[in-house]
Scaffold this active site. Structure first.
Site, short mmCIF file in Angstrom:
data_model
loop_
_atom_site.label_atom_id
_atom_site.label_comp_id
_atom_site.label_asym_id
_atom_site.label_seq_id
_atom_site.Cartn_x
_atom_site.Cartn_y
_atom_site.Cartn_z
N LYS A 163 0.87 -1.38 0.00
CA LYS A 163 0.08 -0.06 0.01
C LYS A 163 0.65 1.31 0.08
O LYS A 163 2.11 1.22 0.29
CB LYS A 163 -0.82 0.06 1.27
CG LYS A 163 -2.07 -0.91 0.77
CD LYS A 163 -3.10 -0.83 1.87
CE LYS A 163 -4.55 -2.12 1.39
NZ LYS A 163 -5.04 -2.13 2.50
N ARG A 176 -3.71 -9.87 5.32
CA ARG A 176 -4.03 -10.09 3.96
C ARG A 176 -3.11 -9.67 3.12
O ARG A 176 -2.59 -8.31 3.07
CB ARG A 176 -5.42 -9.15 3.68
CG ARG A 176 -5.92 -9.09 2.54
CD ARG A 176 -7.30 -8.16 2.30
NE ARG A 176 -7.95 -8.32 1.15
CZ ARG A 176 -7.36 -7.62 0.17
NH1 ARG A 176 -6.40 -6.80 0.07
NH2 ARG A 176 -8.01 -7.48 -1.22
N1 HH2 Z 1 -7.56 -3.79 1.03
C1 HH2 Z 1 -8.04 -3.76 -0.23
C2 HH2 Z 1 -9.18 -4.40 -0.57
N2 HH2 Z 1 -9.88 -5.33 0.32
N3 HH2 Z 1 -10.22 -5.81 2.49
C3 HH2 Z 1 -9.80 -5.97 3.91
N4 HH2 Z 1 -10.48 -6.59 4.71
N5 HH2 Z 1 -8.64 -5.30 4.47
C4 HH2 Z 1 -7.86 -4.43 3.47
O1 HH2 Z 1 -7.01 -3.84 3.79
C5 HH2 Z 1 -8.43 -4.50 2.06
C6 HH2 Z 1 -9.47 -5.12 1.54
C7 HH2 Z 1 -6.90 -3.15 -1.32
O2 HH2 Z 1 -5.93 -3.75 -1.89
P1 HH2 Z 1 -6.38 -4.80 -3.20
O3 HH2 Z 1 -7.24 -5.52 -3.01
O4 HH2 Z 1 -4.90 -5.04 -3.41
O5 HH2 Z 1 -6.45 -3.59 -4.17
P2 HH2 Z 1 -7.78 -2.88 -4.95
O6 HH2 Z 1 -8.56 -2.38 -4.04
O7 HH2 Z 1 -7.04 -1.92 -6.10
O8 HH2 Z 1 -8.31 -4.17 -5.88
#
Ligand code: HH2
Length: 284
Positions: free
Chosen positions: A223, A257
């Site tokens: 992040k 995660r």
């Molecule tokens: N972060 C993201 C998405 N979902 N869910 C939880 N519970 N906690 C988190 O920190 C979290 C989440 C964002 O990361 P990512 O899925 O890699 O990216 P994107 O939202 O661009 O798909």
């Protein structure tokens, strides 16, 4: 963690448990486009099981700051075929669906998802009803607003106290819908309606959120706070991710995660071993 059944597995003890992230999207901030094809996502899930993931989290919509919303139909079209293929092969790990949409949660649960990961912490009471009816556990993540406007709402006096308070409200929404606290996991939402300093303070003071009495999930993977501190681009943030994973586990996170399962698993296990080392005074 008090025993929590997710699909066919029971999660108990201090963990740390590793949730592998698979974004079946063209535009996620770090893995967008890599697993947009269902078979690529299936292969990634199989690989994550080999690398020691405890569960995987499938998402069909990017929630990065400023991202555009996609329709429920499109999100279902991305996520459900992956679930179906994994189920057809007898996939061993529980699968979580990362969604805030009722229709998507319903379709994913029907296709075999065992957990709903809601970045909006059940802001939609209809989603709470679906979760309650299905009898599955839910991740209540903290954020404010929507991915489009959340960064303008990152204004806090005491970020930890306010996040704790808003997570308590999410727990109350869950309870009102008939979801027992025992089926919830809490997440401070690193990077969601948070400036880098807020994410860092939440990691530094994560132990205070343990007073909420529920297992904590933390998602620091790749992040922007890591880029803010180090200048590293998204593709260069593995070392920073591992440091944040270790800090979170040392402070008491039961689950992390991450995109990089094998590496994060090792970092988390070392942090947990240090946390549990005999003679360590509990400073947490
Ligand atoms: N972060 C993201 C998405 N979902 N869910 C939880 N519970 N906690 C988190 O920190 C979290 C989440 C964002 O990361 P990512 O899925 O890699 O990216 P994107 O939202 O661009 O798909």
């Amino acid at each position: 963690m008090t025993p929590l059944r997710i699909g066919t597995r029971v999660f108990e003890g201090p963990g740390p448990f590793v949730m592998g992230v698979i974004n079946v999207t063209p535009d996620s901030f770090s893995d967008g486009g890599r697993y947009a094809d269902a078979q690529a996502a299936v292969d990634r899930a199989l690989r994550m099981a080999e690398e020691g993931a405890d569960l995987v989290d499938l998402g069909g919509e990017s929630t990065r700051p400023g991202s555009a919303a996609v329709s429920a139909e499109e999100e279902i079209r991305r996520v459900v075929p992956v679930l179906e293929r994994l189920r057809a092969r007898g996939y061993v790990l529980p699968i979580s669906v990362d969604t805030s949409k009722v229709e998507v949660a319903r379709a994913a649960l029907r296709a075999g998802a065992a957990l709903v990961n809601d970045v909006r912490g059940l802001a939609d009471p209809r989603l709470a009803e679906v979760v309650a009816e299905a009898g599955v556990p839910v991740v209540l993540m903290h954020m404010r607003g929507t991915p489009a406007d959340m960064q303008s709402r990152a204004v806090y006096g005491d970020v930890v106290a306010e996040v704790a308070d808003e997570l308590r409200q999410a727990l109350a929404r869950a309870a009102a819908a008939g979801i027992p606290a025992e089926r919830t996991i809490l997440d401070p939402g690193i990077g969601f309606a948070k400036r880098p300093e807020h994410s860092l303070e939440l990691l530094a003071r994560l132990g205070e959120l343990r007073a909420l009495g529920r297992p904590l999930l933390v998602g620091p993977s790749r992040k922007s706070f890591i880029g803010h501190v180090t200048g590293a681009s998204v593709g260069e943030r593995l070392p920073g991710t591992l440091a944040a994973v270790a800090a979170a586990v040392l402070a008491g996170a039961e689950m992390v995660r991450v995109h990089d399962v094998a590496e994060a698993r090792q970092a988390a296990r070392i942090a947990a071993a240090i946390r549990e080392a005999p003679g360590r005074r509990n400073s947490g």
